[in-house]
Motif scaffolding. Structure first.
Motif, PDB file in Angstrom:
ATOM      1  N   GLN A 124       5.222  17.110   4.157  1.00  0.00           N
ATOM      2  CA  GLN A 124       5.894  17.562   2.936  1.00  0.00           C
ATOM      3  C   GLN A 124       4.826  18.165   2.026  1.00  0.00           C
ATOM      4  OE1 GLN A 124       9.176  17.141   2.957  1.00  0.00           O
ATOM      5  NE2 GLN A 124       9.082  15.880   4.817  1.00  0.00           N
ATOM      6  N   THR A 125       4.967  19.425   1.702  1.00  0.00           N
ATOM      7  CA  THR A 125       4.042  20.034   0.744  1.00  0.00           C
ATOM      8  C   THR A 125       4.834  20.800  -0.311  1.00  0.00           C
ATOM      9  OG1 THR A 125       3.736  21.713   2.436  1.00  0.00           O
ATOM     10  CG2 THR A 125       1.862  20.298   2.019  1.00  0.00           C
ATOM     11  N   ALA A 126       4.488  20.539  -1.578  1.00  0.00           N
ATOM     12  CA  ALA A 126       5.153  21.190  -2.715  1.00  0.00           C
ATOM     13  C   ALA A 126       6.675  21.116  -2.583  1.00  0.00           C
ATOM     14  CB  ALA A 126       4.680  22.646  -2.841  1.00  0.00           C
ATOM     15  N   GLY A 127       7.151  19.932  -2.201  1.00  0.00           N
ATOM     16  CA  GLY A 127       8.587  19.707  -2.119  1.00  0.00           C
ATOM     17  C   GLY A 127       9.245  20.301  -0.890  1.00  0.00           C
ATOM     18  N   ALA A 128       8.471  21.019  -0.062  1.00  0.00           N
ATOM     19  CA  ALA A 128       9.069  21.625   1.130  1.00  0.00           C
ATOM     20  C   ALA A 128       8.543  20.934   2.380  1.00  0.00           C
ATOM     21  CB  ALA A 128       8.732  23.111   1.173  1.00  0.00           C
ATOM     22  N   SER A 129       9.377  20.890   3.396  1.00  0.00           N
ATOM     23  CA  SER A 129       8.991  20.279   4.662  1.00  0.00           C
ATOM     24  C   SER A 129       8.399  21.351   5.578  1.00  0.00           C
ATOM     25  CB  SER A 129      10.227  19.650   5.293  1.00  0.00           C
ATOM     26  OG  SER A 129       9.859  18.972   6.453  1.00  0.00           O
ATOM     27  N   HIS A 130       7.259  20.998   6.172  1.00  0.00           N
ATOM     28  CA  HIS A 130       6.537  21.975   6.984  1.00  0.00           C
ATOM     29  C   HIS A 130       6.318  21.361   8.364  1.00  0.00           C
ATOM     30  CE1 HIS A 130       3.613  24.929   8.130  1.00  0.00           C
ATOM     31  NE2 HIS A 130       2.582  24.112   8.050  1.00  0.00           N
ATOM     32  N   ARG A 131       6.932  21.931   9.401  1.00  0.00           N
ATOM     33  CA  ARG A 131       6.829  21.340  10.753  1.00  0.00           C
ATOM     34  C   ARG A 131       5.520  21.768  11.414  1.00  0.00           C
ATOM     35  NH1 ARG A 131      11.777  19.760  14.315  1.00  0.00           N
ATOM     36  NH2 ARG A 131      11.671  18.307  12.586  1.00  0.00           N
ATOM     37  N   VAL A 132       4.705  20.780  11.827  1.00  0.00           N
ATOM     38  CA  VAL A 132       3.418  21.116  12.461  1.00  0.00           C
ATOM     39  C   VAL A 132       3.370  20.738  13.942  1.00  0.00           C
ATOM     40  CG1 VAL A 132       2.055  21.078  10.362  1.00  0.00           C
ATOM     41  CG2 VAL A 132       2.309  18.984  11.659  1.00  0.00           C
ATOM     42  N   LEU A 133       4.271  19.860  14.392  1.00  0.00           N
ATOM     43  CA  LEU A 133       4.391  19.607  15.835  1.00  0.00           C
ATOM     44  C   LEU A 133       5.846  19.820  16.223  1.00  0.00           C
ATOM     45  CD1 LEU A 133       2.238  16.393  16.540  1.00  0.00           C
ATOM     46  CD2 LEU A 133       1.611  18.790  16.942  1.00  0.00           C
ATOM     47  N   HIS A 134       6.047  20.635  17.277  1.00  0.00           N
ATOM     48  CA  HIS A 134       7.398  21.028  17.690  1.00  0.00           C
ATOM     49  C   HIS A 134       7.685  20.477  19.074  1.00  0.00           C
ATOM     50  CE1 HIS A 134       7.718  24.263  14.571  1.00  0.00           C
ATOM     51  NE2 HIS A 134       6.400  24.245  14.701  1.00  0.00           N
ATOM     52  N   ASN A 135       8.518  19.451  19.151  1.00  0.00           N
ATOM     53  CA  ASN A 135       9.070  19.044  20.447  1.00  0.00           C
ATOM     54  C   ASN A 135       7.985  18.811  21.507  1.00  0.00           C
ATOM     55  OD1 ASN A 135      11.363  18.402  21.825  1.00  0.00           O
ATOM     56  ND2 ASN A 135      11.670  20.474  22.637  1.00  0.00           N
ATOM     57  N   VAL A 136       6.978  18.045  21.149  1.00  0.00           N
ATOM     58  CA  VAL A 136       5.846  17.807  22.059  1.00  0.00           C
ATOM     59  C   VAL A 136       6.204  16.699  23.051  1.00  0.00           C
ATOM     60  CG1 VAL A 136       3.508  16.862  22.187  1.00  0.00           C
ATOM     61  CG2 VAL A 136       4.079  18.584  20.449  1.00  0.00           C
ATOM     62  N   SER A 137       6.090  17.029  24.327  1.00  0.00           N
ATOM     63  CA  SER A 137       6.288  16.028  25.379  1.00  0.00           C
ATOM     64  C   SER A 137       5.058  16.033  26.270  1.00  0.00           C
ATOM     65  CB  SER A 137       7.524  16.361  26.223  1.00  0.00           C
ATOM     66  OG  SER A 137       8.681  16.313  25.411  1.00  0.00           O
ATOM     67  N   LEU A 138       4.491  14.869  26.518  1.00  0.00           N
ATOM     68  CA  LEU A 138       3.338  14.787  27.421  1.00  0.00           C
ATOM     69  C   LEU A 138       3.170  13.367  27.913  1.00  0.00           C
ATOM     70  CD1 LEU A 138       0.709  13.370  25.836  1.00  0.00           C
ATOM     71  CD2 LEU A 138       0.710  15.548  24.671  1.00  0.00           C
ATOM     72  N   VAL A 139       2.412  13.267  28.999  1.00  0.00           N
ATOM     73  CA  VAL A 139       2.109  11.955  29.580  1.00  0.00           C
ATOM     74  C   VAL A 139       0.598  11.816  29.650  1.00  0.00           C
ATOM     75  CG1 VAL A 139       2.269  10.533  31.663  1.00  0.00           C
ATOM     76  CG2 VAL A 139       4.233  11.912  30.945  1.00  0.00           C
ATOM     77  N   ILE A 140       0.096  10.700  29.174  1.00  0.00           N
ATOM     78  CA  ILE A 140      -1.326  10.373  29.326  1.00  0.00           C
ATOM     79  C   ILE A 140      -1.407   9.286  30.395  1.00  0.00           C
ATOM     80  CG2 ILE A 140      -3.383   9.416  28.193  1.00  0.00           C
ATOM     81  CD1 ILE A 140      -2.586  12.116  27.005  1.00  0.00           C
TER      82      ILE A 140
END
Ligand SMILES: Nc1ncnc2c1ncn2[C@@H]1O[C@H](COP(=O)(O)OP(=O)(O)OP(=O)(O)O)[C@@H](O)[C@H]1O
Ligand SMILES: [Mg+2]
Length: 247
Positions: free
Chosen positions: A32-48
């Protein structure tokens, strides 16, 4: 099943080759920045997979540290499913996550994050004190880790009296002191000269290859990335997995 803070993620007993240590499914993360939502990870799927090594690469601002902080239980994803050793991390309490982190995960930060008022020895001992280990035992084990990273002689120095490479080695000793099953390192060699960076890299690779510690490392250096088993390339918050040696 809830996460049990007493769980031990021992790396002393090698698991089957395809043991899934971490599974992320459809992970999204918003700031959340300046009242707005900012998506930084999109639908990440992985296996470690336990015992393997991973390089996280990508441009500045692509989301590498955000992903590493989520893997290290330092931050909670906004949505998606996160399983660690088959346990549902999202359903756990913050105390349970802190316990799990303390027992299973060693984190190495680019900026070291050492406490300036404590000696190298006490910085390394700290995770054990959080676990309830006695001060004497914690210092004994911290001293052994400092020797392992070649800093036995500097144990009583404070971070300000150490070079950047020495500070990073203290930070690595602190990450190792709890015998974690997983080491997460965010550009651990980013601030170091080539020689010191190679020493630190060799130490991390030895831990992975000889002791079976799972290693996930953010790096901008494609040469270093090629030393690891797999590359996870982050692009604008999306993850592209590819084999590091054939990238
Ligand atoms: N606490 C925060 N609040 C708001 N936005 C953030 C926060 N932390 C990171 N961001 C934003 O999220 C995005 C991803 O940041 P992140 O730190 O994960 O990038 P990175 O790939 O690690 O970059 P670098 O290589 O420069 O370290 C960036 O746009 C950044 O500005
Ligand atoms: Mg970063």
């Amino acid at each position: 099943m809830s996460v049990n803070a007493q769980i031990t993620c021992s790396n002393r007993h090698p698991a089957p080759a395809h043991d899934e240590f971490i599974v992320l499914q459809g992970i999204c993360h918003d700031y959340q920045t300046a009242g707005a939502s900012h998506r930084v990870l999109h639908n990440v799927s992985l296996v470690i997979v336990r015992g393997r090594s991973y390089a996280i690469t990508g441009a500045s601002g692509s989301g590498k540290s955000t992903l590493l902080n989520i893997l290290g239980l330092l931050d909670q994803p906004s949505s998606g499913r996160f399983m660690l050793e088959g346990l549902d991390v999202q359903a756990s309490t913050s105390d349970q996550r802190a316990g799990l982190r303390n027992r299973c995960i060693g984190f190495v930060f680019q900026s070291f994050n050492l406490l300036p008022r404590l000696s190298a020895l006490d910085n390394v001992a700290l995770p054990l004190l959080y676990r309830g280990v006695s001060r004497t035992q914690a210092r004994l084990r911290a001293g052994r880790q400092l020797q392992r990273v070649g800093l036995g002689e500097r144990a009583l120095n404070r971070p300000a009296d150490l070079s950047g490479g020495q500070r990073q080695r203290v930070a690595i000793a602190r990450a190792l002191v709890g015998e974690p099953a997983l080491i997460l390192a965010d550009e651990p060699t980013g601030n170091l000269d080539d020689g010191t960076a190679a020493d630190i890299m060799n130490l991390l690779l030895t831990l992975n290859r000889n002791d079976g510690v799972t290693l996930v490392m953010v790096t901008h250096d494609s040469g270093l990335a090629r030393c690891l088993d797999q590359r996870l390339h982050v692009q604008d918050g999306h993850i592209l997995a590819r084999d590091a040696r054939h990238a």
